[in-house]
Design a protein around this motif. Structure first.
Motif, mmCIF file in Angstrom:
data_model
loop_
_atom_site.group_PDB
_atom_site.id
_atom_site.type_symbol
_atom_site.label_atom_id
_atom_site.label_comp_id
_atom_site.label_asym_id
_atom_site.label_seq_id
_atom_site.Cartn_x
_atom_site.Cartn_y
_atom_site.Cartn_z
ATOM 1 N N GLU A 277 0.824 -1.205 0.000
ATOM 2 C CA GLU A 277 0.000 0.000 0.000
ATOM 3 C C GLU A 277 0.864 1.265 0.000
ATOM 4 O O GLU A 277 0.519 2.259 -0.645
ATOM 5 C CB GLU A 277 -0.935 0.002 1.215
ATOM 6 N N SER A 278 1.992 1.231 0.709
ATOM 7 C CA SER A 278 2.913 2.374 0.692
ATOM 8 C C SER A 278 3.470 2.586 -0.710
ATOM 9 O O SER A 278 3.601 3.724 -1.178
ATOM 10 C CB SER A 278 4.073 2.126 1.674
ATOM 11 N N PHE A 279 3.796 1.502 -1.377
ATOM 12 C CA PHE A 279 4.293 1.524 -2.752
ATOM 13 C C PHE A 279 3.278 2.197 -3.683
ATOM 14 O O PHE A 279 3.614 3.083 -4.471
ATOM 15 C CB PHE A 279 4.562 0.073 -3.168
ATOM 16 N N LEU A 280 2.000 1.805 -3.568
ATOM 17 C CA LEU A 280 0.953 2.355 -4.422
ATOM 18 C C LEU A 280 0.638 3.806 -4.062
ATOM 19 O O LEU A 280 0.442 4.647 -4.953
ATOM 20 C CB LEU A 280 -0.314 1.504 -4.306
ATOM 21 N N ALA A 281 0.584 4.108 -2.773
ATOM 22 C CA ALA A 281 0.234 5.458 -2.332
ATOM 23 C C ALA A 281 1.245 6.486 -2.819
ATOM 24 O O ALA A 281 0.889 7.607 -3.200
ATOM 25 C CB ALA A 281 0.124 5.503 -0.805
ATOM 26 N N SER A 282 2.531 6.110 -2.824
ATOM 27 C CA SER A 282 3.568 7.021 -3.301
ATOM 28 C C SER A 282 3.395 7.323 -4.777
ATOM 29 O O SER A 282 3.507 8.477 -5.216
ATOM 30 C CB SER A 282 4.944 6.411 -3.044
ATOM 31 N N ALA A 283 3.108 6.285 -5.569
ATOM 32 C CA ALA A 283 2.899 6.481 -7.010
ATOM 33 C C ALA A 283 1.723 7.415 -7.265
ATOM 34 O O ALA A 283 1.788 8.307 -8.121
ATOM 35 C CB ALA A 283 2.663 5.137 -7.688
ATOM 36 N N LEU A 284 0.644 7.242 -6.512
ATOM 37 C CA LEU A 284 -0.540 8.082 -6.687
ATOM 38 C C LEU A 284 -0.242 9.538 -6.339
ATOM 39 O O LEU A 284 -0.661 10.462 -7.037
ATOM 40 C CB LEU A 284 -1.687 7.551 -5.816
ATOM 41 N N LEU A 344 -10.199 5.396 -1.222
ATOM 42 C CA LEU A 344 -11.438 5.885 -1.835
ATOM 43 C C LEU A 344 -11.284 7.345 -2.257
ATOM 44 O O LEU A 344 -11.614 7.728 -3.386
ATOM 45 C CB LEU A 344 -12.607 5.745 -0.860
ATOM 46 N N ILE A 345 -10.777 8.172 -1.330
ATOM 47 C CA ILE A 345 -10.613 9.600 -1.620
ATOM 48 C C ILE A 345 -9.573 9.811 -2.713
ATOM 49 O O ILE A 345 -9.777 10.607 -3.646
ATOM 50 C CB ILE A 345 -10.223 10.362 -0.327
ATOM 51 N N THR A 346 -8.458 9.091 -2.616
ATOM 52 C CA THR A 346 -7.430 9.196 -3.650
ATOM 53 C C THR A 346 -7.979 8.772 -5.002
ATOM 54 O O THR A 346 -7.713 9.411 -6.029
ATOM 55 C CB THR A 346 -6.214 8.328 -3.285
ATOM 56 N N GLY A 347 -8.756 7.680 -5.002
ATOM 57 C CA GLY A 347 -9.366 7.210 -6.243
ATOM 58 C C GLY A 347 -10.295 8.247 -6.855
ATOM 59 O O GLY A 347 -10.275 8.475 -8.076
ATOM 60 N N ILE A 348 -11.103 8.886 -6.017
ATOM 61 C CA ILE A 348 -11.987 9.952 -6.513
ATOM 62 C C ILE A 348 -11.157 11.084 -7.111
ATOM 63 O O ILE A 348 -11.475 11.638 -8.169
ATOM 64 C CB ILE A 348 -12.885 10.477 -5.376
ATOM 65 N N GLY A 349 -10.052 11.410 -6.438
ATOM 66 C CA GLY A 349 -9.188 12.491 -6.924
ATOM 67 C C GLY A 349 -8.630 12.206 -8.307
ATOM 68 O O GLY A 349 -8.665 13.072 -9.194
ATOM 69 N N ILE A 374 -5.710 15.328 -0.110
ATOM 70 C CA ILE A 374 -6.294 14.814 1.136
ATOM 71 C C ILE A 374 -6.032 13.317 1.265
ATOM 72 O O ILE A 374 -5.588 12.827 2.307
ATOM 73 C CB ILE A 374 -7.804 15.111 1.180
ATOM 74 N N GLY A 375 -6.312 12.573 0.194
ATOM 75 C CA GLY A 375 -6.084 11.133 0.225
ATOM 76 C C GLY A 375 -4.623 10.781 0.424
ATOM 77 O O GLY A 375 -4.283 9.908 1.239
ATOM 78 N N SER A 376 -3.734 11.473 -0.284
ATOM 79 C CA SER A 376 -2.301 11.192 -0.167
ATOM 80 C C SER A 376 -1.788 11.514 1.226
ATOM 81 O O SER A 376 -0.943 10.793 1.772
ATOM 82 C CB SER A 376 -1.527 11.992 -1.217
ATOM 83 N N GLY A 377 -2.278 12.582 1.815
ATOM 84 C CA GLY A 377 -1.854 12.952 3.168
ATOM 85 C C GLY A 377 -2.279 11.930 4.204
ATOM 86 O O GLY A 377 -1.541 11.639 5.157
ATOM 87 N N ARG A 407 7.887 3.196 -0.108
ATOM 88 C CA ARG A 407 7.355 4.444 -0.680
ATOM 89 C C ARG A 407 8.304 4.959 -1.756
ATOM 90 O O ARG A 407 7.891 5.346 -2.850
ATOM 91 C CB ARG A 407 7.171 5.510 0.404
ATOM 92 N N ASN A 408 9.585 4.980 -1.448
ATOM 93 C CA ASN A 408 10.560 5.471 -2.417
ATOM 94 C C ASN A 408 10.655 4.563 -3.640
ATOM 95 O O ASN A 408 10.818 5.038 -4.763
ATOM 96 C CB ASN A 408 11.935 5.593 -1.757
ATOM 97 N N VAL A 409 10.557 3.256 -3.419
ATOM 98 C CA VAL A 409 10.592 2.331 -4.553
ATOM 99 C C VAL A 409 9.389 2.585 -5.464
ATOM 100 O O VAL A 409 9.502 2.518 -6.700
ATOM 101 C CB VAL A 409 10.619 0.868 -4.073
ATOM 102 N N GLY A 410 8.231 2.897 -4.875
ATOM 103 C CA GLY A 410 7.064 3.248 -5.678
ATOM 104 C C GLY A 410 7.341 4.431 -6.579
ATOM 105 O O GLY A 410 6.934 4.451 -7.759
#
Length: 485
Positions: A277-284, A344-349, A374-377, A407-410
């Motif tokens: 999830e950290s990997f994906l969140a960083s990319a987003l 969910l919020i990131t996806g909406i964004g 907001i989602g990324s934070g 996160r960095n690898v993402g």
């Protein structure tokens, strides 16, 4: 400050520790935003436009690798010593960057600077995890992590002022007084607690194979963005080499007495899912940070300065969401629903951002990017808290460093992928006689379409994240730490 802390430090010492961690983290956090502003002048001074991205990418690579290395070394030699060493490395190499006389020197010194940067990006959150009990960690991680938002907002402005009035070299020299202040605060406030039973053995084989794995992967992904210059055969060869090194890394970690990344951590589902999830969140997050300003300038015709101002709401929302999420976790003692809400919020964004076209008004661009912010934070510290709560104090160092590592690898993986999508779409659009603006709109839309898939994947995985309610006091599994000088 009335919170219980594992070291039973006095209130004034706790305040000094938090201040020192924030100042130290600020040095590294300012790096990206200030460098981006100054790079045009750097190129004018040192030449080498073809190497424009390398000062950024080399720094990212070395900082990612050092996160894992020095997280493990801090288990052996203590958080305080390694943290101060990290600040010292960052300050000294900043001076070296400031005196660079050509692009090769700057790239080399930036690579060395990334070693200090990696330490500064992970150690503060490890220290917070050890000082405070599970229920309070998210709150203070949000406070410490808020410096990223401050750096993102003020960095471009400060970088412009320094570069215009004093020259680009001073964006590096300014790190010296800030670094000295951070060292002073930490030196006089933070005890050097360390694990008493860790063997002083360096996992050399693991370090070498991990470095070669990430370096070759990053090189292959970067070269893939320019297939006109580099053949597909060369790129596939480098990827195969990366895969072989990864296999050797896994074998080395199984045999190591003190592995830099113990593979048994992945047997814990909370760790495995949090890493993913950290990997994906960083990319987003970086899909917005990189391509929202590009859309503002390239499609809407907004100036670079105003495009930077348009990013402020997104970056502020990212910072506030991180702080508020920490407070919510501290009050409720739970995090799983927040992870679901985050994706969910990131996806909406990213869905909203993917709908943009040449007629999109700037205020909608601000609104859409703020939703993504907001989602990324929300994602920034949730996974640190989750994994810290799932392991003993003895393992807090490595699991916290691992979250920052993934996160960095993402970022390392997806930034070149986003670039490849953009380049491929621009070339394809030119073949059908699209205008430059139409081609750019389509390219950015395609990038956010990929981001939608990443957000959806993150949402699905969130439902599989196990939740262990956070205790409000010292964990029942306690570790005896030894205090050094």
């Amino acid at each position: 400050m009335s919170d219980i802390n594992h070291y039973n430090l006095a209130k004034d010492k706790i305040n000094m520790v938090i201040a020192g961690l924030m100042v130290g983290l600020l040095v590294a956090a300012f790096d990206y935003s200030i460098m981006g502003t100054a790079m045009p002048q750097v190129i004018n001074s040192l030449q080498g436009m073809e190497y424009y991205v390398w000062p950024f990418t080399v720094y990212m690579l070395t900082s990612t690798i050092s996160i894992i290395f020095f997280g493990k070394l801090s288990d052996i030699y203590g958080r305080k010593h390694v943290l101060i060493a990290g600040i010292g490395i960052f300050v000294i190499t900043s001076v070296m960057c400031g005196f660079a006389t050509n692009m090769f020197q700057l790239i080399l010194f930036r690579g060395l600077q990334g070693i200090g940067g990696g330490i500064l990006l992970s150690l503060p959150f490890i220290v917070v995890g050890e000082i405070f009990p599970p229920r309070d960690r998210a709150k203070y991680m949000g406070i410490v992590g808020s410096v990223f938002g401050l750096a993102d907002v003020l960095g471009p402005i400060l970088g412009g002022v320094i570069t215009d009035n004093f020259g680009w070299r001073w964006i590096f020299f300014i790190n010296v007084p800030i670094g000295i202040a951070a060292i002073t605060l930490i030196l006089y406030s933070l005890p050097n607690f360390k694990l008493p039973d860790v063997k002083k053995i360096i996992d050399v084989n693991g370090m070498i194979t991990l470095t070669l794995t990430l370096s070759s992967l990053f090189l292959a992904l970067t070269l893939a963005g320019d297939l006109n210059t580099y053949s597909l055969t060369e790129i596939i060869g480098i990827l195969i080499f990366s895969g072989v090194m990864f296999i050797l890394f896994c074998r080395a970690e199984k045999k190591a007495a003190e592995p830099i990344l113990p593979l048994n951590l992945f047997k814990n589902s909370i760790f495995s899912i949090s890493a993913l999830e950290s990997f994906l969140a960083s990319a987003l997050m970086f899909s917005g940070i990189i391509y929202v300003p590009l859309f503002a300038q390239g499609v809407l015709g907004i100036s670079a300065t105003n495009a930077g101002l348009l990013m402020i709401p997104m970056l502020l929302s990212l910072t506030l969401a991180s702080i508020v999420t920490g407070q919510i976790i501290s009050i409720t003692g739970r995090y799983k629903m927040l992870v679901i809400a985050e994706f969910l919020i990131t996806g909406i964004g990213v869905v909203l951002l993917s709908s943009m076209n040449a007629d999109t008004p700037y205020y909608l661009l601000v609104a859409y990017s703020t939703v993504l912010g907001i989602g990324s934070g929300m994602a920034y510290n949730i996974f640190n808290v989750a994994v810290q709560n799932a392991f003993t104090l003895r393992e807090i160092g490595i699991v916290t460093a691992s979250m920052r590592f993934f996160r960095n690898v993402g970022t390392i993986v997806f930034v070149p992928v986003f670039g490849y999508i953009m380049n491929y779409t621009l070339v394809s659009s030119a073949a059908v006689n699209f205008s430059k603006i139409q081609a750019l709109v389509l390219s950015i839309q395609n990038i956010f379409l990929l981001a939608i898939l990443l957000a959806f994947a993150g949402l699905i995985f969130a439902f599989f994240l196990k939740e262990i309610p956070l205790a409000g006091d010292t964990p029942s599994i306690s570790m005896k730490f030894l205090e050094g000088n």
